[in-house]
Design an enzyme around this catalytic site. Structure first.
Site, PDB file in Angstrom:
ATOM      1  N   ARG A 106     -28.199 -52.256  82.040  1.00  0.00           N
ATOM      2  CA  ARG A 106     -27.640 -51.592  80.854  1.00  0.00           C
ATOM      3  C   ARG A 106     -26.119 -51.589  80.913  1.00  0.00           C
ATOM      4  NH1 ARG A 106     -30.743 -48.402  77.444  1.00  0.00           N
ATOM      5  NH2 ARG A 106     -32.798 -49.328  77.394  1.00  0.00           N
ATOM      6  N   GLY A 155     -27.268 -42.122  86.212  1.00  0.00           N
ATOM      7  CA  GLY A 155     -26.362 -42.095  87.349  1.00  0.00           C
ATOM      8  C   GLY A 155     -25.450 -43.298  87.429  1.00  0.00           C
ATOM      9  N   ASP A 183     -28.615 -52.755  90.985  1.00  0.00           N
ATOM     10  CA  ASP A 183     -29.936 -52.189  90.804  1.00  0.00           C
ATOM     11  C   ASP A 183     -31.106 -53.173  90.653  1.00  0.00           C
ATOM     12  OD1 ASP A 183     -30.932 -49.787  91.259  1.00  0.00           O
ATOM     13  OD2 ASP A 183     -30.632 -48.943  89.273  1.00  0.00           O
ATOM     14  N   ARG A 196     -36.580 -43.926  78.510  1.00  0.00           N
ATOM     15  CA  ARG A 196     -37.735 -44.847  78.443  1.00  0.00           C
ATOM     16  C   ARG A 196     -38.816 -44.326  77.489  1.00  0.00           C
ATOM     17  NH1 ARG A 196     -37.563 -45.699  85.005  1.00  0.00           N
ATOM     18  NH2 ARG A 196     -35.347 -46.014  84.965  1.00  0.00           N
ATOM     19  N   LEU A 216     -27.188 -37.647  91.675  1.00  0.00           N
ATOM     20  CA  LEU A 216     -25.789 -37.275  91.474  1.00  0.00           C
ATOM     21  C   LEU A 216     -25.654 -35.891  90.861  1.00  0.00           C
ATOM     22  CD1 LEU A 216     -24.356 -40.663  90.180  1.00  0.00           C
ATOM     23  CD2 LEU A 216     -24.375 -39.768  92.498  1.00  0.00           C
ATOM     24  N   VAL A 217     -26.704 -35.446  90.139  1.00  0.00           N
ATOM     25  CA  VAL A 217     -26.632 -34.133  89.492  1.00  0.00           C
ATOM     26  C   VAL A 217     -26.368 -33.053  90.550  1.00  0.00           C
ATOM     27  CG1 VAL A 217     -28.041 -32.401  88.308  1.00  0.00           C
ATOM     28  CG2 VAL A 217     -27.969 -34.743  87.452  1.00  0.00           C
ATOM     29  N   LYS A 224     -24.768 -33.289  93.286  1.00  0.00           N
ATOM     30  CA  LYS A 224     -23.372 -33.336  93.735  1.00  0.00           C
ATOM     31  C   LYS A 224     -22.436 -32.796  92.659  1.00  0.00           C
ATOM     32  CE  LYS A 224     -23.963 -37.114  97.000  1.00  0.00           C
ATOM     33  NZ  LYS A 224     -23.491 -38.412  97.467  1.00  0.00           N
ATOM     34  N   GLU A 225     -22.722 -33.184  91.404  1.00  0.00           N
ATOM     35  CA  GLU A 225     -21.869 -32.718  90.301  1.00  0.00           C
ATOM     36  C   GLU A 225     -21.925 -31.189  90.201  1.00  0.00           C
ATOM     37  OE1 GLU A 225     -22.818 -36.734  87.667  1.00  0.00           O
ATOM     38  OE2 GLU A 225     -23.610 -34.799  87.002  1.00  0.00           O
ATOM     39  N   ASP A 255     -29.854 -80.507 123.314  1.00  0.00           N
ATOM     40  CA  ASP A 255     -30.849 -79.507 123.694  1.00  0.00           C
ATOM     41  C   ASP A 255     -32.183 -80.048 123.150  1.00  0.00           C
ATOM     42  OD1 ASP A 255     -32.214 -76.956 124.042  1.00  0.00           O
ATOM     43  OD2 ASP A 255     -31.971 -76.750 121.866  1.00  0.00           O
TER      44      ASP A 255
HETATM   45  C1  GDG Z   1     -30.187 -43.494  89.419  1.00  0.00           C
HETATM   46  C2  GDG Z   1     -31.070 -43.077  90.596  1.00  0.00           C
HETATM   47  C3  GDG Z   1     -29.029 -42.280  91.770  1.00  0.00           C
HETATM   48  C4  GDG Z   1     -27.699 -36.415  82.964  1.00  0.00           C
HETATM   49  N1  GDG Z   1     -27.856 -35.644  81.881  1.00  0.00           N
HETATM   50  C5  GDG Z   1     -26.688 -35.606  81.253  1.00  0.00           C
HETATM   51  C6  GDG Z   1     -25.784 -36.355  81.937  1.00  0.00           C
HETATM   52  N2  GDG Z   1     -26.436 -36.843  82.990  1.00  0.00           N
HETATM   53  C7  GDG Z   1     -25.822 -37.681  84.008  1.00  0.00           C
HETATM   54  C8  GDG Z   1     -25.514 -36.822  85.203  1.00  0.00           C
HETATM   55  C9  GDG Z   1     -25.578 -37.816  86.326  1.00  0.00           C
HETATM   56  C10 GDG Z   1     -26.542 -38.853  85.815  1.00  0.00           C
HETATM   57  O1  GDG Z   1     -26.696 -38.674  84.428  1.00  0.00           O
HETATM   58  C11 GDG Z   1     -27.907 -38.729  86.452  1.00  0.00           C
HETATM   59  O2  GDG Z   1     -27.810 -39.302  87.683  1.00  0.00           O
HETATM   60  P1  GDG Z   1     -28.887 -39.112  88.824  1.00  0.00           P
HETATM   61  O3  GDG Z   1     -28.317 -39.581  90.066  1.00  0.00           O
HETATM   62  O4  GDG Z   1     -29.233 -37.664  88.887  1.00  0.00           O
HETATM   63  O5  GDG Z   1     -30.208 -39.893  88.377  1.00  0.00           O
HETATM   64  P2  GDG Z   1     -30.629 -41.344  87.677  1.00  0.00           P
HETATM   65  O6  GDG Z   1     -30.173 -41.436  86.282  1.00  0.00           O
HETATM   66  O7  GDG Z   1     -32.093 -41.448  87.863  1.00  0.00           O
HETATM   67  O8  GDG Z   1     -29.854 -42.460  88.504  1.00  0.00           O
HETATM   68  C12 GDG Z   1     -30.428 -41.906  91.324  1.00  0.00           C
HETATM   69  C13 GDG Z   1     -28.233 -42.831  90.619  1.00  0.00           C
HETATM   70  O9  GDG Z   1     -28.897 -43.901  89.972  1.00  0.00           O
HETATM   71  C14 GDG Z   1     -26.881 -43.354  91.111  1.00  0.00           C
HETATM   72  O10 GDG Z   1     -27.034 -44.314  92.069  1.00  0.00           O
HETATM   73  O11 GDG Z   1     -28.392 -41.126  92.254  1.00  0.00           O
HETATM   74  O12 GDG Z   1     -31.195 -41.559  92.446  1.00  0.00           O
HETATM   75  O13 GDG Z   1     -32.373 -42.719  90.147  1.00  0.00           O
HETATM   76  O14 GDG Z   1     -24.320 -38.385  86.545  1.00  0.00           O
HETATM   77  O15 GDG Z   1     -24.281 -36.230  85.034  1.00  0.00           O
HETATM   78  N3  GDG Z   1     -24.521 -36.530  81.574  1.00  0.00           N
HETATM   79  C15 GDG Z   1     -24.118 -35.923  80.448  1.00  0.00           C
HETATM   80  N4  GDG Z   1     -24.973 -35.164  79.710  1.00  0.00           N
HETATM   81  C16 GDG Z   1     -26.248 -34.989  80.075  1.00  0.00           C
HETATM   82  O16 GDG Z   1     -26.993 -34.302  79.395  1.00  0.00           O
HETATM   83  N5  GDG Z   1     -22.868 -36.067  80.055  1.00  0.00           N
END
Ligand code: GDG
Length: 727
Positions: A9, A22, A137, A309, A374-375, A377-378, A491
């Site tokens: 994407r 993420g 990915d 999805r 990442l959520v 950590k954020e 060899d």
């Molecule tokens: C994949 C892997 C890995 C979510 N809702 C909102 C929003 N978000 C942003 C968060 C965060 C991201 O989306 C979600 O990231 P995650 O890491 O939690 O999960 P995946 O999307 O499944 O990501 C995962 C990641 O890739 C990175 O390598 O950590 O394990 O599955 O950044 O902030 N952002 C906003 N509004 C929302 O409502 N602005």
């Protein structure tokens, strides 16, 4: 430097709206930094829907101009089979251990191959030597290999954002798919994972599926080196924490909270996905209210689910189950003036997401399996004094052990964790969070990307020096000065003949014998075979040739046209019986392995053993023997699926020096494994040394296989015959 980022994407979708998730969030902030250093970036990806052919050109130009993105056009049916099919019905569930959700279909895999091919073609159109290509990915596992075929010296990294599963899970995928996936990945210079465990699982999978070993995370395959490693992805700490401390954020936080000021906020934020454990979390919240009635009307659970999805049917049914569960909890516990769950099925802009984090007392991140998350950590860098409850199945848990870690399958433990977190004293929360925030600040998304860049650069530099060593067997650089005598040392196993499953099966074939006969009929050519084999084997197969035979790595020597073998070194052999017992113990333990006894050495072979068990035992053996070998009269050397214990002071290098005449000659040396490195090292400088196969070497040149040695011999014969014919 120009960076070409490739992900399925794009950060902005076809209609210009930003992508959630993420990958998009994390990379966007790194890119602003990368550009601020004066670098250029192009982002290649699928816009998320099929664009009619006649609009593609205009669309491409517009996307590149406005966002620096290059769209990959996939026809709708291909995109559907590729993305909804192989990506999200095979790899995604399998790699998250949801094996029952997996479908294995040749049709969708074929689309996966075709889509990766489309990505390769799009990258190939814009790629210029010197660019850094960074593939992201699981959608694009085949892409590094495809690009390496087109551009052998391409500088390319791959990062996996989801977990890499254990071998037992990975092997569930049909062999014809999984072999291509692993080979595709090995086209990279660097493969990065979020955690050490995923890296280990990948390396073990390589060993089990393709028989490829690694040297401290470095893999040699098809004349190419690939580094692997754990690079936990960070976040843009400053962006979140600065905004969280701002007046604007405080105002939004207050206004969101206006009607529920006295309630403690529990929050979760996920893309709606079955891996995130949403239903289980709701059940745990239900249990928490049941077991802790004093928290009824004192807390609220803000459940943010970002649509994802939506056209996959299992996601639709999951959504229905969640809707029902929310309805049921709100129905049972809610009152006219209190609703336990505030359910938001939508994404929030950054400016509202951070205030939500800030208002939170308990953050629930409870996925069944998550590459990183990442959520979590954020939240930590945005909260005031909120406690994180984190699933131990999220990659992030390795970096955040001060959180309350829970098993997402254990409802009771999640419910207790909610109570512990909501009742935890503020000081303790702050103490724990400070430690984690410090760690996160030291590994921001910028540091993460820079580490990946530097490690890739290091691997690519090594690969380049490998490439420069690779040479065609017909190259003029490998021809002798015809006025001087020629001395060639070969060899045997892996050099003159390919490896076989059992040593006695690797016998000289007719073409080799024929080539030897022709070579020896020419003037001033001397051949030596210096091998780890014993005297009997060499005598049986080469006894009739007037050549030097050196057996057991230099222990025994039979000069040309002489019947007797003599010893090149003297031996005490005292160590042998003791070590033989030791090796036999290993042979008993490892089915398929065996011990070979020679006059001056013992060899433990594990080529036919289970690769994992064989390799583990070999490591153990090396470790044990190395500890006792000093001053014991023997030394230990690792060969190709063997471990050799040899009389001290022997070795191919010393043996080669003993049989080489002191004259001014053309010297050629060919060998394939660690024991041959002795020869490469000890030879006088003008000698032409050639390594056969992968892995690092002291040799000047490299051939791919024993077949190239035969091509070289034939070329030499033609050259020398040509010279002889000229008047
Ligand atoms: C994949 C892997 C890995 C979510 N809702 C909102 C929003 N978000 C942003 C968060 C965060 C991201 O989306 C979600 O990231 P995650 O890491 O939690 O999960 P995946 O999307 O499944 O990501 C995962 C990641 O890739 C990175 O390598 O950590 O394990 O599955 O950044 O902030 N952002 C906003 N509004 C929302 O409502 N602005």
């Amino acid at each position: 430097m120009r960076l070409i980022l490739v992900s399925n994407r794009l950060p902005v979708q076809w209609d210009g709206t930003p992508s959630v998730g993420g990958l998009a969030t994390g990379l966007s902030s790194f890119l602003s930094h990368w550009k601020s250093l004066g670098n250029e970036v192009l982002w290649v990806g699928w816009p998320g829907k099929s664009i009619p052919e006649k609009e593609q050109k205009k669309y491409s130009e517009q996307m590149e101009k406005e966002y620096g993105t290059i769209p990959v056009f996939l026809k709708q049916k291909l995109a559907d089979f590729f993305y909804n099919g192989f990506c999200n019905k095979t790899i995604w569930p399998l790699f998250h251990y949801f094996t029952a959700h997996c479908e294995y279909s040749d049709l969708t895999f074929q689309s996966y191959e075709e889509a990766n091919e489309e990505f390769a073609q799009t990258v190939a159109k814009i790629y210029q030597p010197g660019d850094w290509v960074w593939v992201h990915d699981y959608h694009l596992f085949l892409l590094p290999g495809l690009l390496r075929n087109i551009f052998p010296n391409i500088f390319i990294s791959f990062f996996l954002h989801i977990p890499f599963p254990t071998f037992e899970i990975f092997r569930l995928m049909p062999e014809r798919f999984r072999t291509k996936i692993l080979n595709g990945l090995l086209g990279s210079d660097l493969i990065g994972f979020h955690t050490q465990s995923y890296t280990q699982y990948f390396l073990r999978t390589l060993l089990r599926c393709l028989g490829i070993e690694n040297e401290r995370g470095v893999v040699y395959h098809q004349n190419h080196l690939t580094k692997t490693g754990a690079f936990p992805m960070g976040i843009n700490v400053e962006q979140f924490s600065n905004y969280a401390k701002s007046k604007e954020c405080a105002e939004i936080a207050n206004s969101i909270n206006r009607n529920h000021k006295d309630l403690k906020q529990i929050l979760s934020v996920d893309r709606l996905d079955y891996t995130k454990g949403v239903l289980q979390r709701l059940n745990a919240f239900d249990l928490f209210l049941k077991e802790n009635p004093h928290w009824i009307r004192k807390c609220k659970f803000v459940l943010v689910l970002v649509p994802s999805r939506t056209d996959v049917s299992s996601y639709q049914s999951m959504k229905r189950a969640i809707d029902e569960k929310v309805g049921s909890i709100n129905g049972i516990y809610g009152t006219l003036d209190w609703t336990p769950i505030l359910y938001q099925y939508k994404g929030f802009p950054f400016e509202e997401l951070v205030p939500l984090y800030k208002n939170t007392h308990v953050m629930l991140v409870t996925p069944f399996r998550d590459g990183m998350n990442l959520v979590a950590k954020e939240f930590l860098v945005s909260q005031d004094s909120g406690m994180l409850v984190l699933s131990e199945m999220a990659g992030a848990s390795a970096e955040l052990p001060e959180a309350i870690l829970v098993n997402p399958n254990d409802l009771k433990s999640i419910s207790e964790a909610i109570r512990e977190a909501i009742e935890m004293p503020k000081e303790e929360i702050q103490n724990r969070n400070q430690i984690m925030i410090k760690r996160l600040s030291e590994n921001s998304v910028k540091d993460w990307a820079e580490k990946i860049f530097h490690e890739t650069e290091e691997a690519a530099t090594k690969n380049l020096s490998f490439q420069t060593k690779s040479i065609s067997p017909n190259s003029e650089q490998l021809l002798p000065n015809a006025n001087k005598p020629i001395f060639i040392i070969f060899d045997y196993d892996g050099t003159l003949v390919p490896f076989q499953s059992l040593p006695h099966l690797a016998i000289p074939y007719p073409e080799l014998i024929e080539n030897f006969k022709k070579l020896l009929s020419l003037k001033n050519v001397t051949i030596a075979i210096i091998s780890g084999r014993d005297r009997t084997f060499l005598e049986n197969h080469f006894g009739d040739f007037p050549i030097h035979l050196v057996a057991e790595h230099g222990a025994w020597h039979k000069p040309p046209n002489i019947q007797n073998w003599n010893s090149l070194f003297t031996s005490s052999g005292e160590w042998k019986s003791q070590i033989l017992n030791h090796l036999n113990e290993f042979t008993k333990r490892v089915p398929g392995s065996f011990t070979e006894e020679k006059d001056f050495s013992l060899v433990w072979h594990f080529r036919n053993a289970d690769p994992d068990i064989g390799l583990n035992a070999a490591r153990e053996m090396l470790d044990e023997l190395s500890q006792v070998s000093s001053n014991s009269g023997f030394f230990v050397q690792r060969g190709n699926k063997i471990i050799e214990v040899r009389e001290y002071g022997t070795g191919k290098g010393k043996a080669a020096l003993k049989i080489l005449p002191n004259d001014d000659m053309n010297i050629f040396i060919f060998g394939d494994d660690a024991t041959d490195e002795d020869m490469f090292r000890e030879m006088p400088e003008p000698a032409i040394t050639v390594k056969i196969g992968k892995s690092e070497t002291m040799a000047k040149y490299r051939f791919k296989s024993p077949n190239e040695v035969q091509i070289w011999i034939k070329n030499l014969i033609n050259y020398l015959e040509g010279k002889n014919e000229t008047p």
